[in-house]
Scaffold this active site. Sequence first.
Site, PDB file in Angstrom:
ATOM      1  N   CYS A   2       5.688   1.720  -3.874  1.00 40.55           N
ATOM      2  CA  CYS A   2       5.548   0.833  -4.990  1.00 40.55           C
ATOM      3  C   CYS A   2       6.375   0.814  -6.194  1.00 40.55           C
ATOM      4  O   CYS A   2       6.674   0.103  -7.155  1.00 40.55           O
ATOM      5  CB  CYS A   2       4.011   1.324  -5.723  1.00 40.55           C
ATOM      6  SG  CYS A   2       2.789   1.231  -4.381  1.00 40.55           S
ATOM      7  N   HIS A   9       3.385  -1.238 -12.587  1.00 39.60           N
ATOM      8  CA  HIS A   9       2.966  -0.979 -11.418  1.00 39.60           C
ATOM      9  C   HIS A   9       1.386  -1.439 -11.591  1.00 39.60           C
ATOM     10  O   HIS A   9       0.643  -0.696 -12.102  1.00 39.60           O
ATOM     11  CB  HIS A   9       3.299  -0.220 -10.580  1.00 39.60           C
ATOM     12  CG  HIS A   9       2.587  -0.125  -9.180  1.00 39.60           C
ATOM     13  ND1 HIS A   9       2.466  -1.253  -8.358  1.00 39.60           N
ATOM     14  CD2 HIS A   9       1.723   0.810  -8.740  1.00 39.60           C
ATOM     15  CE1 HIS A   9       1.801  -1.015  -7.507  1.00 39.60           C
ATOM     16  NE2 HIS A   9       1.334   0.281  -7.326  1.00 39.60           N
ATOM     17  N   ASN A  33      -3.025  -4.848  -5.563  1.00 44.84           N
ATOM     18  CA  ASN A  33      -2.113  -3.980  -5.433  1.00 44.84           C
ATOM     19  C   ASN A  33      -1.016  -4.390  -4.685  1.00 44.84           C
ATOM     20  O   ASN A  33      -1.138  -4.288  -3.251  1.00 44.84           O
ATOM     21  CB  ASN A  33      -2.551  -2.357  -5.313  1.00 44.84           C
ATOM     22  CG  ASN A  33      -1.510  -1.663  -5.446  1.00 44.84           C
ATOM     23  OD1 ASN A  33      -0.202  -1.873  -5.228  1.00 44.84           O
ATOM     24  ND2 ASN A  33      -1.739  -0.218  -5.603  1.00 44.84           N
TER      25      ASN A  33
HETATM   26  O1  UT7 Z   1       0.015   1.875  -5.706  1.00 44.14           O
HETATM   27  C1  UT7 Z   1      -0.159   3.252  -5.539  1.00 44.14           C
HETATM   28  C2  UT7 Z   1      -1.088   3.529  -4.411  1.00 44.14           C
HETATM   29  N1  UT7 Z   1      -2.468   3.736  -4.735  1.00 44.14           N
HETATM   30  C3  UT7 Z   1      -3.308   3.885  -5.832  1.00 44.14           C
HETATM   31  O2  UT7 Z   1      -2.809   3.657  -6.965  1.00 44.14           O
HETATM   32  C4  UT7 Z   1      -4.656   3.944  -5.497  1.00 44.14           C
HETATM   33  C5  UT7 Z   1      -5.488   5.069  -6.542  1.00 44.14           C
HETATM   34  N2  UT7 Z   1      -6.512   5.176  -6.280  1.00 44.14           N
HETATM   35  C6  UT7 Z   1      -7.779   4.346  -6.354  1.00 44.14           C
HETATM   36  O3  UT7 Z   1      -7.387   3.397  -6.944  1.00 44.14           O
HETATM   37  C7  UT7 Z   1      -9.008   4.666  -6.095  1.00 44.14           C
HETATM   38  O4  UT7 Z   1      -9.227   6.111  -5.921  1.00 44.14           O
HETATM   39  C8  UT7 Z   1      -9.973   4.003  -5.232  1.00 44.14           C
HETATM   40  C9  UT7 Z   1      -9.968   2.511  -5.569  1.00 44.14           C
HETATM   41  C10 UT7 Z   1      -8.993   3.713  -3.926  1.00 44.14           C
HETATM   42  C11 UT7 Z   1     -11.272   4.351  -4.972  1.00 44.14           C
HETATM   43  O5  UT7 Z   1     -11.863   4.569  -5.903  1.00 44.14           O
HETATM   44  P1  UT7 Z   1     -12.710   5.831  -6.399  1.00 44.14           P
HETATM   45  O6  UT7 Z   1     -13.495   5.532  -7.644  1.00 44.14           O
HETATM   46  O7  UT7 Z   1     -11.800   6.967  -6.329  1.00 44.14           O
HETATM   47  O8  UT7 Z   1     -13.819   5.905  -5.340  1.00 44.14           O
HETATM   48  P2  UT7 Z   1     -14.110   7.252  -4.277  1.00 44.14           P
HETATM   49  O9  UT7 Z   1     -13.091   7.404  -3.134  1.00 44.14           O
HETATM   50  O10 UT7 Z   1     -14.231   8.362  -5.185  1.00 44.14           O
HETATM   51  O11 UT7 Z   1     -15.526   7.023  -3.789  1.00 44.14           O
HETATM   52  C12 UT7 Z   1     -16.700   6.777  -4.635  1.00 44.14           C
HETATM   53  C13 UT7 Z   1     -17.826   6.386  -3.743  1.00 44.14           C
HETATM   54  C14 UT7 Z   1     -17.792   7.165  -2.407  1.00 44.14           C
HETATM   55  O12 UT7 Z   1     -19.361   7.151  -1.955  1.00 44.14           O
HETATM   56  P3  UT7 Z   1     -20.038   8.387  -2.296  1.00 44.14           P
HETATM   57  O13 UT7 Z   1     -19.679   9.589  -1.551  1.00 44.14           O
HETATM   58  O14 UT7 Z   1     -19.991   8.614  -3.866  1.00 44.14           O
HETATM   59  O15 UT7 Z   1     -21.545   8.080  -1.963  1.00 44.14           O
HETATM   60  C15 UT7 Z   1     -17.050   6.283  -1.324  1.00 44.14           C
HETATM   61  O16 UT7 Z   1     -17.626   6.443  -0.126  1.00 44.14           O
HETATM   62  O17 UT7 Z   1     -17.716   4.855  -3.233  1.00 44.14           O
HETATM   63  C16 UT7 Z   1     -17.622   4.910  -2.115  1.00 44.14           C
HETATM   64  N3  UT7 Z   1     -16.711   3.662  -1.599  1.00 44.14           N
HETATM   65  C17 UT7 Z   1     -16.807   2.545  -1.451  1.00 44.14           C
HETATM   66  N4  UT7 Z   1     -18.072   1.896  -1.711  1.00 44.14           N
HETATM   67  C18 UT7 Z   1     -17.828   0.513  -1.672  1.00 44.14           C
HETATM   68  C19 UT7 Z   1     -15.098   3.971  -1.268  1.00 44.14           C
HETATM   69  N5  UT7 Z   1     -14.616   2.764  -1.114  1.00 44.14           N
HETATM   70  C20 UT7 Z   1     -15.717   1.923  -1.275  1.00 44.14           C
HETATM   71  C21 UT7 Z   1     -15.684   0.646  -1.136  1.00 44.14           C
HETATM   72  N6  UT7 Z   1     -16.993  -0.044  -1.543  1.00 44.14           N
HETATM   73  N7  UT7 Z   1     -14.656  -0.207  -0.937  1.00 44.14           N
END
Ligand code: UT7
Length: 331
Positions: free
Chosen positions: A117, A258, A288
Site C-alpha cells: 500500500c 492511504h 482499499n
Molecule cells: O492497507 C493495509 C491493509 N490492511 C488494513 O488496513 C486492514 C486493517 N484492519 C481492518 O481494517 C479490520 O481489522 C478489518 C476490517 C479487516 C476487520 O474489522 P475488525 O473490527 O478488526 O473485526 P474483527 O476481525 O475483530 O472481527 C469482529 C467480529 C468477529 O466475530 P466474533 O468473533 O466477534 O463473533 C468476526 O468473525 O466480526 C466478524 N467478522 C465479520 N462479520 C461480518 C469478521 N469479518 C466479518 C465480515 N462480516 N466481513
Amino acid sequence: MTTCGVRIAGTGSAVPDRRLTNDDLAQMVDTSDEWIRKRTGISERRVVDRESGEGQFTLACTAMQRALDDAQMRADELDLIINATVSAEMTCPSNACRIGAHIGAGTAGAFDLVAACCGYVYAINLADSLIRSGRHRAVGIIGCDAMSTLLDYDDRSVSILFGDAAGAAVLVADDDPDRGCLHQVMEADGNGWESLYIPRKEADVAEGAVGEHIKLGCLRMDGKGVYRFAVGKFQKVIEEALQHTGLAVDDIAQFICHQSNVRIIESAKEKIGLPDEKVYINIDRYGNSSAGSVGLCFDELRRAGKVVEGDRVIFVAFGGGMTWSSSVWKV
Ligand code: UT7
C-alpha cells in the site's frame, strides 16, 4: 546533486467500471452491508473484468496516459516509468516495461516497485530524488493494484476490504529548487511480514497458520494486527513530518492518506486534531485499493480544485512488509 526542484506536471487515475457492492458480497459470504460500513466505511468497490482482459496492466496504462494528457506531454518525453504494485500479471517482464511500450515511451527506463500500500508514496519519493540528482528529467509514476485478482472471496475477513484502482503522476524537473518534496520517509520492518502476505506455495505459509484454510496466490491478513500497527503509525508519521518541516496543520492543504479503513484514518485525524476538510476520504466508493489509493485521492483532489499549485500536501501510507512512508510536498 543539481539544484533543481520537482513539479507535478499532471495526474491521472483509473478504476474499473464494474462495481461490487456490500450487498453483492453478502450474497457470496456471511456478511452484511451494515457490518462492512460500520467496521470499514466502505459501501462499494470496483473490480476488474478479467474475462475482458482488464487487470493491473490495463488500469495502470489508462492512469498513466491520463496523467500525460493532463501534463500535455508525450510518452516519449518520459525518461523513467515506475509502476508500484503487488498485482502485476507477471514478475518478468515488469508491467512497467509493457506500460512503456503500450503508451509509446520509447526507451524510457522502467521497473515495478513492490511496497504494497506504500507503493505510490515510495514511488513519488524515489522519483523526486532521481530528478533532483540530475539523472532524470521526467518520471512517470503509477500506484496501481487489481486486488480482486488476489482475493479469496470465501474469506470474508479480507475480501470485503479491497478494490481495484490506479493513480498516476508525471514529475518533471523545475527551476525552483523549493518546489517538490520537502521531506520524505520510507521505512520498513520485515519482522512483521506475516501480517499481510500472498503465499505462492505451501512453504511460504507462516508457521502459525498451518492447518487453516489457505488458498495459495491469495492475500492473507491479520486484520487486527495490521489495524493496531496502522493506528499508531499514521499518527506518528504525520506528526514527524510536521515536526521535521516546521509546518503546522494550518500550512497543509491536504493530508492525503492511504485509504486503509476509515476508522484508521479517523483515529489519526482525531489524535492529531486534523480538520475534516483536510483529510480526503473516498474509501466509501473504492474500498482499499492498496498502491492505487493515494494517487487516486490526489488526482480527485486536483480535479476538484482542492489542491492547487503552490499548496503544501502530505502523502502518507502504510502497508504489507510492513512498510510505512510519508512525503511532504510543495506542489
Ligand atoms: O492497507 C493495509 C491493509 N490492511 C488494513 O488496513 C486492514 C486493517 N484492519 C481492518 O481494517 C479490520 O481489522 C478489518 C476490517 C479487516 C476487520 O474489522 P475488525 O473490527 O478488526 O473485526 P474483527 O476481525 O475483530 O472481527 C469482529 C467480529 C468477529 O466475530 P466474533 O468473533 O466477534 O463473533 C468476526 O468473525 O466480526 C466478524 N467478522 C465479520 N462479520 C461480518 C469478521 N469479518 C466479518 C465480515 N462480516 N466481513
